[in-house]
Write an enzyme that holds these catalytic residues in place. Sequence first.
Site, PDB file in Angstrom:
ATOM      1  N   HIS A 159       1.749   4.648  -2.621  1.00 55.92           N
ATOM      2  CA  HIS A 159       1.961   6.084  -2.349  1.00 55.92           C
ATOM      3  C   HIS A 159       3.258   6.566  -2.999  1.00 55.92           C
ATOM      4  O   HIS A 159       3.310   7.651  -3.564  1.00 55.92           O
ATOM      5  CB  HIS A 159       2.021   6.338  -0.845  1.00 55.92           C
ATOM      6  CG  HIS A 159       0.669   6.313  -0.180  1.00 55.92           C
ATOM      7  ND1 HIS A 159      -0.392   7.038  -0.657  1.00 55.92           N
ATOM      8  CD2 HIS A 159       0.230   5.662   0.933  1.00 55.92           C
ATOM      9  CE1 HIS A 159      -1.437   6.832   0.139  1.00 55.92           C
ATOM     10  NE2 HIS A 159      -1.096   5.986   1.103  1.00 55.92           N
ATOM     11  N   HIS A 200       0.838  -1.200   0.000  1.00 56.90           N
ATOM     12  CA  HIS A 200       0.000   0.000   0.000  1.00 56.90           C
ATOM     13  C   HIS A 200       0.878   1.258   0.000  1.00 56.90           C
ATOM     14  O   HIS A 200       0.655   2.192  -0.761  1.00 56.90           O
ATOM     15  CB  HIS A 200      -0.921  -0.033   1.231  1.00 56.90           C
ATOM     16  CG  HIS A 200      -1.686   1.218   1.456  1.00 56.90           C
ATOM     17  ND1 HIS A 200      -2.921   1.443   0.879  1.00 56.90           N
ATOM     18  CD2 HIS A 200      -1.399   2.326   2.182  1.00 56.90           C
ATOM     19  CE1 HIS A 200      -3.347   2.642   1.245  1.00 56.90           C
ATOM     20  NE2 HIS A 200      -2.440   3.190   2.046  1.00 56.90           N
ATOM     21  N   GLU A 201       1.920   1.252   0.845  1.00 56.14           N
ATOM     22  CA  GLU A 201       2.824   2.411   0.905  1.00 56.14           C
ATOM     23  C   GLU A 201       3.587   2.571  -0.404  1.00 56.14           C
ATOM     24  O   GLU A 201       3.907   3.691  -0.812  1.00 56.14           O
ATOM     25  CB  GLU A 201       3.799   2.279   2.083  1.00 56.14           C
ATOM     26  CG  GLU A 201       3.137   2.253   3.463  1.00 56.14           C
ATOM     27  CD  GLU A 201       2.300   3.500   3.754  1.00 56.14           C
ATOM     28  OE1 GLU A 201       2.641   4.589   3.239  1.00 56.14           O
ATOM     29  OE2 GLU A 201       1.286   3.381   4.470  1.00 56.14           O
ATOM     30  N   GLU A 219      -5.678   7.462  -1.037  1.00 57.43           N
ATOM     31  CA  GLU A 219      -5.698   6.197  -0.305  1.00 57.43           C
ATOM     32  C   GLU A 219      -6.277   5.077  -1.172  1.00 57.43           C
ATOM     33  O   GLU A 219      -5.745   3.972  -1.219  1.00 57.43           O
ATOM     34  CB  GLU A 219      -6.522   6.324   0.981  1.00 57.43           C
ATOM     35  CG  GLU A 219      -5.902   7.211   2.044  1.00 57.43           C
ATOM     36  CD  GLU A 219      -4.555   6.686   2.546  1.00 57.43           C
ATOM     37  OE1 GLU A 219      -4.234   5.508   2.310  1.00 57.43           O
ATOM     38  OE2 GLU A 219      -3.821   7.476   3.155  1.00 57.43           O
TER      39      GLU A 219
END
Lengths: 415, 388
Positions: free
Chosen positions: B255, B251-252, B305
């Site tokens: 980003h 997930h990061e 997100e």
Amino acid sequence: MAQLLKTDVEGRLVPLLSLSIWTAVLSVVTLGFYRFWMKTLLRRHFWSAIRPDRTPLEYVGKGIEKFTGFLIALVILALLIGVVALILVYASFALFQEEYEAYLIAAVLAIPLIYFASYRAKRYVYARTRWRGIRFGLEPAAGRYTAYAMGQLFLTLITMGGLWPRMTFKLEKFRTDRTFFGTQRLNQGGRWTGLIKPFLPVLISFWVILFVIGGAVWLSVEGDFVLSAWAGLMPLLSIVAIFGGLFFYTRYRVVALRYMTNHKTAGGVGLISNASFPRIFWLNFAGYILTNLFTTLASLAVAGVASGVLILAFPGLRDFGLFATGAVSDGSGLGGEGMPSAEVGVFFAIFIYMSTLLFFSVFRQTFVLFPVWRHYAETLTLTGGEHLRKIAQRARDEAGEAEGMAEAFDLGAAI
Amino acid sequence: MTGAVRSPWGPIPEGVLCDFVDGESAHRHEVYVQVRPNEAGLSLSYTDDTGQAQTWTWPLSHLRHVEGQTKLRWGPARLGVFTNVLTPTARLYVRDTVLLHDIEARAPSLRHRAPVTGRGRLAGLIAGATGSVALIVFFLIPLIADQLATLLPIEGERALGEKTYQQVREAFSGGFVPLGECADEQGLVALKQMETKLLAASTLASDAVQLTVLDFDMINAFALPGGRIVVMRGLIDAAETPDEVAAVIAHEMGHVDHRDPTRHALRSVGTFGVLSLVFGDFAGGTMVLMGANQLVNAQYSQAAESAADSYAHDMLPRAGISPGALAPLFERLKADYGDSEGLASHLASHPQLGDRVTRAQSAAESYVDDGMPFMSNMAWQRLRQICD
């Protein structure tokens, strides 16, 4: 016969202490928004403590006008600071992979703004100061003042500080010659060369520091170890020069102020200042010792009380005793059985930090600023009092944005 | 000696000698002041420059205290400063205690203030300033930051990330020593293994991400500008399988791919400048602390997100991990902390956690497990001891 009018000062510290404590607490509780009213109340107190020829000075500014002035300045500065800071930091990281360049450029950009803002702030403060019912005033000339100051600063830079006294004098003359008491324009007499002698030791210390830095750079480039004995002396020399420079600069400030005051006239009225540097030095020295002592004691007391509250709420902290606040702030008293969570830790760290800062400013005001202010006032004498009757009232200067811009840069001067 | 020259043979007026200025000239007069209850007035008499006796009366109802001058003292005694509502620049200075009490007892409206004017203007100013600052903080600065973030070269991004990394370590240490990096040798090997495997499954360059574990008790992981992804020890402790940690990291990585941390760091530079302006100097140091905090609790937009989630759902199957791997961790956190617990568990505090769990589970429906574990049990145990 020329009348000599002495200045009396009502100098008790207790009323000032209580005033600064409750206004400072209100400022913190309101997230800083009370500071405009705090400043107003403190100025009123400082001004009315001073009574040249038995009549108190009067500060008639209002908190609300400072607040609105700040709001106006805020919009302009928010745009400027937000966007400029962003672009500078970007450019600095993109070009140099560092951020110091951004700070440097920002500082250079801020210099003219600071002169501009400080002139505006002075104009506002003069417009709200009265003595014997008569208003003071400063002509609107912030833009010209800024340009003039930049010129003086440039001359000072290219002479490596040599023309600093000239800058001190010329800027003071610029402001004084535009200052009015009622209908009477003030005049700054004297010559800038009168400031050279007190400045010489400062200049010498400054040049020694420059020389040492230059020598260090040269040594690191050349790597000439023949001069290593000389290199060993350098730190000592620079420390002596820095402390000497600070000492002599403080003295220069006092002597320059005295010189300028003694050469100020308002028509037939003149000023005599007998401000003494040893006295001011002592007041600062003793004042800061008291300030730090009281700040430490007050902070310890607050931390002790906070520890008590913490132990009651979180029994796991009992072993820390009086140091529970410290343990929570530095993280060693967090997260265990019966111990508070990280939010509580952050909250207490901020609380202790803020209250220490608050105590310091309050005690500094009481033990350093006010005594020094008192000394300057007590040593001030007016000459030619009989000429005062010729001075008439002047119209009110709205000084619309108050000191909004200076407020944003924290240029409140003494208070 | 100031004041008018008084003829020694002239009559001395009755009353108490006080200082008086008329607000029109800087000349100070000595006046004899008397309260005259019958006329409801205060009589002021003095001899003018030509030797003429002058008397005039201030109605007691016109008398006012000068604002902020009610508590002045002259040595041990009080000093009263009065003005007349019709001549507000005039001042009468009363040092005589008896007269002072007399005036204060009889004058009815000493404390009246002029009515406040310009409330409308003030309200307009406050609204205007708040609106402009909000516009700058929430629209202009993000707009410029987003543009600049895409233009920043990778070296600049890394330098920015390094700076914020040091700030984070200092902000969370509490003391003087920055938060420690976990560096158990075998643990690092396991971490590197995870990094390589995840990078291979992603669309990122092979050096785009560096994983670091910090010795801190927080269930959290966050990406910094330049591709450093920091995993707090608390997250590894809370995870039951390596897949859960890998899913958070994926997930990061989303980003990082979208340059969210860089945008965010640039945005906060502008925002802090403005905020410290609003709150004044008194909160300077606190702002830094709060800034670092905010960075860690990076609240990216809902869209950012979701985009990072989609990125993770896309790449996880390629690494041999179910996109649903996030779900059990989230559900355990939710059970432990509730839907929002703030600082202590950032992951659990993401809004609409339920939605994200649902989406992760639906992304996992089409996933077929190949039966190969993402990480050997031994490597996982070593990773769990990276901070020892």
